[in-house]
Motif scaffolding. Structure first.
Motif, mmCIF file in Angstrom:
data_model
loop_
_atom_site.group_PDB
_atom_site.id
_atom_site.type_symbol
_atom_site.label_atom_id
_atom_site.label_comp_id
_atom_site.label_asym_id
_atom_site.label_seq_id
_atom_site.Cartn_x
_atom_site.Cartn_y
_atom_site.Cartn_z
ATOM 1 N N MET A 1 13.424 -7.519 22.207
ATOM 2 C CA MET A 1 13.647 -7.879 20.822
ATOM 3 C C MET A 1 13.283 -6.672 19.954
ATOM 4 N N GLY A 37 21.244 -14.417 16.784
ATOM 5 C CA GLY A 37 20.117 -13.739 17.419
ATOM 6 C C GLY A 37 19.083 -13.233 16.440
ATOM 7 N N ALA A 59 17.536 -10.349 18.638
ATOM 8 C CA ALA A 59 17.579 -10.502 20.086
ATOM 9 C C ALA A 59 18.365 -9.335 20.680
#
Length: 104
Positions: A1, A37, A59
């Motif tokens: 991340m 994300g 993400a």
């Protein structure tokens, strides 16, 4: 991340309206951001300059680049365009921030 940080610019006197609109953020926009994300999204205001500073987590397999083409995102940008600095397509003007320090 990964963490993404950037600056945006409110028009003078629009802080209360910006907060109000985000307090009423559309559920479909929240879902869209999560599906792309994006998580742990924070926006801070410098009250002296009306600058907004934002951080969010992306993400690894995020779809952030697809957001500008999504109808919900486009409607949100149109909804916000009268209170902040925007590009010709109503996307908020955004300036990336350079990481300088991190304390884990």
């Amino acid at each position: 991340m990964q963490v993404h940080a950037f600056r945006m610019q409110l028009l003078p006197g629009m802080a209360d309206e910006y907060r109000r609109r985000h307090d009423e953020i559309w559920p479909e926009l929240v879902d869209l951001l999560h599906d792309a994300g994006i998580s742990d999204y924070h926006i801070f205001l410098d009250e002296q300059t009306d600058a907004l500073f934002a951080t969010l987590r992306l993400a690894e397999q995020n779809k952030r680049d697809a957001l500008p083409g999504h109808p919900v995102m486009r409607r949100w940008w149109d909804h916000m365009a009268d209170i902040m600095q925007v590009e010709p397509d109503n996307k908020p003007s955004e300036w990336p921030l350079t990481p300088m320090f991190h304390l884990a």
